[in-house]
Design a protein around this motif. Structure first.
Motif, short mmCIF file in Angstrom:
data_model
loop_
_atom_site.label_atom_id
_atom_site.label_comp_id
_atom_site.label_asym_id
_atom_site.label_seq_id
_atom_site.Cartn_x
_atom_site.Cartn_y
_atom_site.Cartn_z
N VAL A 76 5.87 4.38 -37.35
CA VAL A 76 4.58 4.30 -36.67
C VAL A 76 4.31 5.57 -35.85
CG1 VAL A 76 3.27 3.00 -34.91
CG2 VAL A 76 4.60 1.79 -36.66
N GLY A 77 5.37 6.07 -35.20
CA GLY A 77 5.22 7.28 -34.38
C GLY A 77 4.67 8.45 -35.19
N GLU A 78 5.12 8.58 -36.42
CA GLU A 78 4.62 9.67 -37.28
C GLU A 78 3.14 9.50 -37.55
OE1 GLU A 78 7.35 10.98 -40.74
OE2 GLU A 78 8.06 8.98 -40.18
N LEU A 79 2.74 8.24 -37.77
CA LEU A 79 1.32 7.97 -38.06
C LEU A 79 0.47 8.36 -36.85
CD1 LEU A 79 1.61 4.41 -39.69
CD2 LEU A 79 1.42 6.61 -40.86
N LEU A 80 1.00 8.09 -35.66
CA LEU A 80 0.24 8.39 -34.44
C LEU A 80 0.09 9.89 -34.23
CD1 LEU A 80 1.85 5.78 -32.01
CD2 LEU A 80 -0.37 5.65 -33.14
N HIS A 81 1.08 10.63 -34.72
CA HIS A 81 1.12 12.07 -34.51
C HIS A 81 0.10 12.81 -35.38
CE1 HIS A 81 3.29 15.30 -32.65
NE2 HIS A 81 3.21 15.98 -33.79
N HIS A 82 -0.23 12.21 -36.50
CA HIS A 82 -1.06 12.90 -37.48
C HIS A 82 -2.52 12.49 -37.35
CE1 HIS A 82 -2.17 14.76 -41.26
NE2 HIS A 82 -1.03 15.43 -41.13
N PRO A 83 -3.46 13.46 -37.23
CA PRO A 83 -4.86 13.10 -37.02
C PRO A 83 -5.41 12.15 -38.10
CG PRO A 83 -4.56 15.49 -37.06
CD PRO A 83 -3.23 14.89 -37.27
N GLU A 92 5.78 -3.48 -16.89
CA GLU A 92 5.61 -2.12 -17.40
C GLU A 92 6.85 -1.63 -18.15
OE1 GLU A 92 3.59 1.58 -17.83
OE2 GLU A 92 3.00 -0.52 -17.62
N LYS A 93 8.03 -1.96 -17.56
CA LYS A 93 9.29 -1.50 -18.15
C LYS A 93 9.46 -2.07 -19.57
CE LYS A 93 13.44 -2.13 -16.42
NZ LYS A 93 14.02 -2.88 -15.33
N ASP A 94 9.19 -3.35 -19.68
CA ASP A 94 9.30 -4.00 -20.99
C ASP A 94 8.36 -3.36 -21.99
OD1 ASP A 94 11.11 -5.67 -20.05
OD2 ASP A 94 9.83 -7.46 -19.96
N ARG A 95 7.16 -3.05 -21.52
CA ARG A 95 6.15 -2.49 -22.41
C ARG A 95 6.63 -1.15 -23.00
NH1 ARG A 95 1.80 0.60 -22.70
NH2 ARG A 95 2.17 1.41 -20.62
N LYS A 96 7.24 -0.34 -22.10
CA LYS A 96 7.73 0.99 -22.55
C LYS A 96 8.80 0.84 -23.62
CE LYS A 96 6.84 4.68 -19.45
NZ LYS A 96 7.11 5.13 -18.10
N VAL A 97 9.73 -0.09 -23.34
CA VAL A 97 10.83 -0.29 -24.31
C VAL A 97 10.25 -0.75 -25.64
CG1 VAL A 97 12.87 -1.70 -24.81
CG2 VAL A 97 12.46 -0.87 -22.48
N MET A 98 9.34 -1.71 -25.57
CA MET A 98 8.72 -2.24 -26.79
C MET A 98 8.01 -1.14 -27.56
SD MET A 98 8.83 -5.45 -27.36
CE MET A 98 8.53 -7.08 -26.84
N GLU A 99 7.23 -0.35 -26.81
CA GLU A 99 6.44 0.70 -27.47
C GLU A 99 7.34 1.67 -28.21
OE1 GLU A 99 3.40 2.82 -25.63
OE2 GLU A 99 2.27 1.03 -25.04
#
Ligand code: BGC
Length: 751
Positions: free
Chosen positions: A679-686, A713-720
């Motif tokens: 998913v991170g790669e998808l987010l990186h590419h326009p 907030e902490k949980d959200r970061k880990v999840m993300e």
């Protein structure tokens, strides 16, 4: 005179053409009287003319004509002075014309991968940009006199150990960013008449028969139009070589390989057209030389002064705790046999028969002198060494200042073998320490072709690095020590604290067959800076007898497309009391978030002369290449969109001013989405950002049980973070998607 080279070739027999592609002897190309093709001579280079008229050799053993020995590349590079290198080239070009030499075999632009390479003294720097700029000016200078150069050794010849057979195992990005750019710059900018291929293999294939190297990259990409010459004896398979783009074999193999070429053409393994092209490339340059012959004179005296001047502008003042410059009133003792017999050049094919060498002792006149130690480290026994040292200590005690002339003996570094350590001979370290115990004003003057460890660095007040400074080294040292000239050299290589710290320590010089360039692009300061390591002296470092202040850094734009250029301006002022030269260094620091990038890379430098109180504006123009990295997937240079810091520094470790510029890429990286794209790669590419955000939301929701968001907030970061690292196929398990649905989704993302 207009020559129809093609028509000349059409009148040559196959045998004559094959013969043209190898040397007549060690230093001559073949001529052909029948068609008025003269036999021309080539000579080493690069820091003087090594023209052999008697029995020849390519290892610097037999004598050559008397000539002027200029500072070796290790020294000249420290000048950081493009004009100076141009003038050095011009002087050498004139000497070649005077001596009827058609091509000077140099310069050597291999990168200093490890400080141990025995031939580092012949190379410029650990940095490709600096190397390319300096070498380009040198080549232009020589060729301005209508004499050719041979840019060497192409490529990845970064050690002497097994140099004729080792395979440098190196990835393409590293070749393109570190080991190629100096060649590329010189070829595009200065158009050298010839390129000398290296002895070694690159990823298994000999440079002398590597078509990708000698044709695809060199000629098709960079536009090289000269001839490729083999390093002396570098040919493995001659026929493969012709096909690959190796035109001239030196020094030839008594006609044997000519016969191989003939046989290959006859039985169709080699096309005659390939042979014709090789001959044409050689003849083109021979005729340029012949048609542009000039009456020139070898001015020994004037050129000696040029050698002194180049060295004066190249030496690097590494330390000065109020001890330099010296005054003529002081009682000064010179210690160390290098004061009397300076080491001024390295051994091997670049060895010059210097017509006149001035020692520091001769140049200084009125000083006391004691040997302290012998330059070649050959004291008979410990007793003799102890008594030499004792005399040095005694003399130092009585003087106001002790100047110790130290350095590496000839046998420590030369063409043909590498160093195994970075130390000075132990009697020198010992003498420096002993003298510093009885004398508080100790200055060390160094004669070496590559960095050394300095266990006494805190015990002495001054260090002046002369490198292998050519035949004028003694005179230059005295001018600098006594302040008749102001030091203005800067290190073109890092001085590490110890050998174990160096980037290639774990893999240099390889296993005898291969050497892996595991450190990749992290060579020299790119490595030390990234690892935040302490070094003895950083890249770009050097002191002066005056001081400089920088101000008003300005960029012509703060955001640009990668097809545009940005102008950078900065003011520099001499704030001291002596005239002096400052080297303004421009580094670019990639802030786009790419992980495997150096902290900063040199992309510009200028040297300016300033009278006390004088201020000048220095300008740089940066285009795409200043920001770009080599992208293998793209097969091209790529400039990631994002911020870049333009840094003005005194060295790679002392940045004085900086400005951010944002660059927008006009090129897209190839990006194919698969089941395993995260998913991170998808987010990186326009192109896929929007779809990626949707997927991220879907997974997050699913993981949090429906529409619920994580509690804190902490949980959200880990999840993300977890979701960013999840491949598309994980939607099967987390969101109950079917393969068909995912394939459809991937298809739309790839459109
Ligand atoms: C060296 C070259 C040199 C040639 C001719 C070889 O051993 O590697 O740099 O130009 O000899 O002397």
């Amino acid at each position: 005179m207009v020559r129809d080279v093609k028509s000349i070739i059409s009148q040559m027999t196959l045998k004559e053409k094959a013969g043209m592609c190898s040397g007549a002897d060690l230093w001559h190309l073949k001529g052909l009287e029948r068609l008025q093709i003269p036999s021309v001579m080539v000579s080493d280079g690069p820091h003087g003319l090594r023209k052999q008229t008697g029995k020849g050799d390519h290892l610097g053993i037999n004598d050559s004509i008397k000539a002027v020995c200029y500072p070796a590349a290790c020294a000249a590079a420290a000048s950081f002075d493009k004009d100076l290198l141009y003038r050095m080239g011009e002087t050498l070009g004139r000497e070649c014309q005077a001596e009827d030499v058609s091509v000077l075999l140099g310069p050597g632009v291999n990168i200093k991968r490890s400080p141990l390479c025995g031939r580092n003294f012949e190379y410029y720097s650990e940095d490709p940009y600096l190397t390319g700029e300096l070498a380009s000016n040198y080549v232009k200078g020589v060729q301005n006199l209508n004499v050719g150069t041979s840019l060497k050794h192409f490529a990845a010849n970064n050690q002497e150990e097994r140099r004729m057979s080792i395979s440098a195992e190196v990835d393409e990005q590293t070749l393109r960013e570190i080991y190629f750019p100096a060649f590329e710059k010189v070829i595009k900018d200065a158009k050298p008449w010839s390129v000398m291929c290296s002895y070694n293999r690159i990823n298994g294939e000999y440079a002398s028969e590597n078509r990708w190297l000698l044709t695809e990259v060199l000629r098709k990409e960079w536009g090289f139009d000269g001839f490729v010459i083999s390093d002396w004896g570098a040919v493995n398979d001659r026929v493969k070589g012709v096909e690959a783009g190796l035109d001239l074999e030196m020094p030839g193999s008594n006609g044997m390989t000519d016969m191989q070429i003939i046989a290959a053409v006859k039985d169709g393994r080699l096309s005659e057209d390939d042979l014709n092209i090789a001959v044409e490339r050689i003849l083109n340059k021979i005729f340029i030389f012949i048609d542009g012959r000039r009456e020139e004179v070898f001015y020994y005296k004037e050129d000696q002064e040029t050698a002194v001047r180049i060295e004066t502008e190249s030496a690097v003042l590494l330390k000065n705790e109020d001890v330099l410059p010296l005054s003529r009133e002081q009682d000064v003792v010179f210690i160390g046999e290098f004061a009397e017999k300076p080491r001024f050049q390295g051994g091997g094919s670049s060895h010059i028969n210097a017509y006149k060498v001035t020692s520091a002792l001769e140049a200084a006149g009125n000083v006391t002198y004691v040997k302290g130690f012998l330059a070649d480290g050959t004291a008979k026994d410990e007793e003799e060494q102890a008594s030499l040292m004792e005399a040095a200590v005694e003399a130092a005690q009585k003087a106001d200042v002790a100047v110790i002339f130290a350095g590496l003996p000839d046998s420590y570094e030369a063409e043909g073998y590498d160093r195994t350590h970075m130390r000075l001979p132990k009697e020198q370290d010992k003498t420096i320490l002993a003298v510093s115990k009885v004398q508080k004003n100790v200055i060390v003057v160094l004669h070496n072709g590559s960095p050394i460890e300095m266990p006494w660095v805190t015990n002495v007040k001054g260090i002046l690095e002369m490198y292998l400074g050519g035949q004028g080294v003694g005179e230059a040292a005295v001018r600098l020590l006594y302040g008749e000239s102001n030091p203005c050299g800067r290190l073109a290589e890092t001085f590490p604290l110890r050998l174990q710290d160096t980037p290639a320590y774990l893999s240099f010089p390889g296993n005898g067959h291969t050497v892996s360039y595991r450190e990749g692009i992290f060579v020299g300061y790119r490595y030390y800076d990234k690892k935040e390591m302490n070094v003895l002296f950083p890249f770009g470092y050097g002191l002066s007898y005056t001081t400089f202040a920088y101000s008003d850094l300005n960029v012509s734009k703060t955001s640009m497309k990668d097809t545009e250029e940005v102008m950078v301006m900065v003011n520099v002022k001499n704030t001291g009391t002596r005239p002096g030269k400052e080297v303004i260094q421009l580094y670019v620091s990639n802030q786009t978030g790419m992980v495997e990038r150096p902290v900063r890379e040199l992309k510009g430098f200028e040297k300016v002369f300033l009278e006390p109180g004088e201020e000048k504006t220095v300008r740089f123009v940066l285009g795409k290449r200043a920001f770009a990295v080599y992208q293998q997937e793209l097969g091209d240079w790529y400039c990631a969109s994002g911020n870049y810091n333009i840094e003005i520094g005194r060295s790679s470790r002392e940045i004085v001013l900086s400005e951010l510029v944002s660059v927008e890429s006009t090129k897209e990286l190839p990006f194919v989405v698969t089941m395993n794209t995260v998913v991170g790669e998808l987010l990186h590419h326009p192109r896929t950002r929007q779809a990626g955000e949707q997927l991220k939301d879907d997974i997050l929701k699913a993981l949090c049980g429906g529409s619920k968001q994580p509690k804190d907030e902490k949980d959200r970061k880990v999840m993300e973070q977890m979701v960013d690292n999840s491949p598309i196929r994980s939607l099967r398990s987390f969101c109950g998607k079917t393969d068909e649905e995912l394939i459809r989704l991937i298809k739309t993302m790839n459109q």
